[in-house]
Scaffold this motif. Structure first.
Motif, short mmCIF file in Angstrom:
data_model
loop_
_atom_site.label_atom_id
_atom_site.label_comp_id
_atom_site.label_asym_id
_atom_site.label_seq_id
_atom_site.Cartn_x
_atom_site.Cartn_y
_atom_site.Cartn_z
N LYS A 67 0.81 -1.22 0.00
CA LYS A 67 0.00 0.00 0.00
C LYS A 67 0.85 1.27 0.00
O LYS A 67 0.30 2.37 -0.05
CB LYS A 67 -0.91 0.01 1.24
N CYS A 68 2.16 1.09 0.05
CA CYS A 68 3.05 2.24 0.23
C CYS A 68 4.13 2.30 -0.84
O CYS A 68 5.30 2.63 -0.54
CB CYS A 68 3.68 2.20 1.62
N TYR A 169 10.61 5.15 3.23
CA TYR A 169 9.17 5.25 3.52
C TYR A 169 8.77 6.71 3.79
O TYR A 169 7.75 7.18 3.28
CB TYR A 169 8.82 4.38 4.73
N TRP A 172 8.73 8.55 0.54
CA TRP A 172 7.56 8.15 -0.26
C TRP A 172 6.31 8.87 0.23
O TRP A 172 5.52 9.37 -0.57
CB TRP A 172 7.35 6.65 -0.18
N MET A 173 6.14 8.95 1.54
CA MET A 173 4.97 9.63 2.10
C MET A 173 4.89 11.07 1.61
O MET A 173 3.83 11.55 1.21
CB MET A 173 5.01 9.61 3.63
N HIS A 174 6.01 11.76 1.64
CA HIS A 174 6.01 13.17 1.26
C HIS A 174 5.93 13.38 -0.25
O HIS A 174 5.24 14.29 -0.72
CB HIS A 174 7.28 13.85 1.80
N ALA A 176 5.05 10.95 -2.86
CA ALA A 176 3.90 10.34 -3.55
C ALA A 176 2.57 10.87 -3.05
O ALA A 176 1.63 11.06 -3.84
CB ALA A 176 3.96 8.82 -3.39
N LYS A 177 2.47 11.12 -1.76
CA LYS A 177 1.18 11.51 -1.18
C LYS A 177 0.98 13.02 -1.12
O LYS A 177 -0.14 13.51 -1.08
CB LYS A 177 1.03 10.90 0.22
N GLN A 178 2.10 13.78 -1.07
CA GLN A 178 1.98 15.23 -0.90
C GLN A 178 2.65 16.04 -2.00
O GLN A 178 2.56 17.27 -2.00
CB GLN A 178 2.56 15.63 0.46
#
Length: 272
Positions: A67-68, A169, A172-174, A176-178
């Motif tokens: 999922k990440c 990780y 990726w959060m910053h 891909a998501k932001q």
């Protein structure tokens, strides 16, 4: 629901009884060192002199790679068992009100409410002042601080970044998501520090008081910490990892004074 649990817990066990028990069986704050929300809870617990142990976690542990974007590892491990989510901080211990089926209380706001309801042996924190300048300053500093902080906090030697997988990780959060651009943020360092400088000078003018205990600056004229400080100081703490910042002396004294009182180290020694 949680407030009902909290009220029941405190009715059964007085604040004094809890503090006595915690002298022998300290609660544990499960945490990420880089996290503003964790820092808020540490400041509250530390300022109130509530005894607790800290347990830090690698940031990618507990995230599901499927999922990440292929990042993260051990999706059933890390902090997931505490509240059912890969989310910290979480407070675990005798008398801590927890959701059914889980050993810890999650969400920084709930942890702080619980700590404030118990109170400490010394130290105090008043409610937020509702000062408009405080809310405005936080809103305006956030975009700048994110761009300065994010590339550099990853180079601070924390348990959060125990392995490259943890760094991957977080990135990726910053990204891909932001939609955050690490390279562009670093390239813009001079521009960003120029934008930050007047904000720090403005904050210096907002420090209206002095703590009786150590003479360090405070936001409020009476020298008592409020929840305003608990929101602002974590921002400054993470910015302490940015070597290019020219700190107004009073703002640095403010940051170091509040952190020292709560036994929360800054990142100045690792600034990069």
């Amino acid at each position: 629901m949680l407030f009902q649990v909290l009220s029941t817990a405190l009715a059964v066990q007085s604040s004094g009884e809890l503090r006595k028990q915690w002298n022998y069986a300290r609660p544990t704050l499960h945490a990420y060192d880089c996290c503003h929300f964790t820092t808020r809870t540490r400041l509250v617990l530390g300022t109130l002199d509530i005894p607790f142990d800290l347990k830090f976690y690698p940031y990618g542990e507990g995230a599901d790679p499927e999922k990440c974007g292929g990042t993260g590892y051990k999706p059933e491990a890390g902090p997931v068992y505490l509240t059912g989510k890969k989310s910290l901080p979480a407070l675990e211990g005798v008398g801590v009100p927890c959701p059914d089926g889980f050993p810890a209380l999650g969400e920084s706001s709930e942890i702080m409410k619980f700590a404030l309801s118990v109170g400490g042996l010394s130290g105090s924190i008043n409610e937020a002042s509702q000062r408009e300048d405080v809310a405005s300053w936080i809103n305006r500093v956030n975009p700048v601080r994110k761009s300065l902080e994010r590339p550099r906090i990853l180079r601070v030697p924390l348990t959060d970044w125990a392995t490259q997988a943890d760094i991957d990780y977080m990135r990726w959060m910053h990204v891909a998501k932001q939609g955050f651009d690490y390279e562009a943020a670093e390239a813009d360092t001079s521009k960003l520090t120029e934008e930050l400088a007047p904000l720090l000078e403005e904050l210096e003018s907002m420090l209206h008081g002095t703590r009786v205990e150590d003479g360090s600056p405070t936001l409020q004229a009476d020298g008592v910490l409020t929840m305003d400080d608990i929101l602002i100081v974590p921002i400054l703490r993470n910015l302490s990892c940015v070597k290019a910042i020219n700190w107004p002396p009073k703002v640095r004294d403010y940051l170091e004074g509040v952190c020292s009182r709560a036994n929360v180290p800054t990142f100045f020694e690792f600034a990069n």
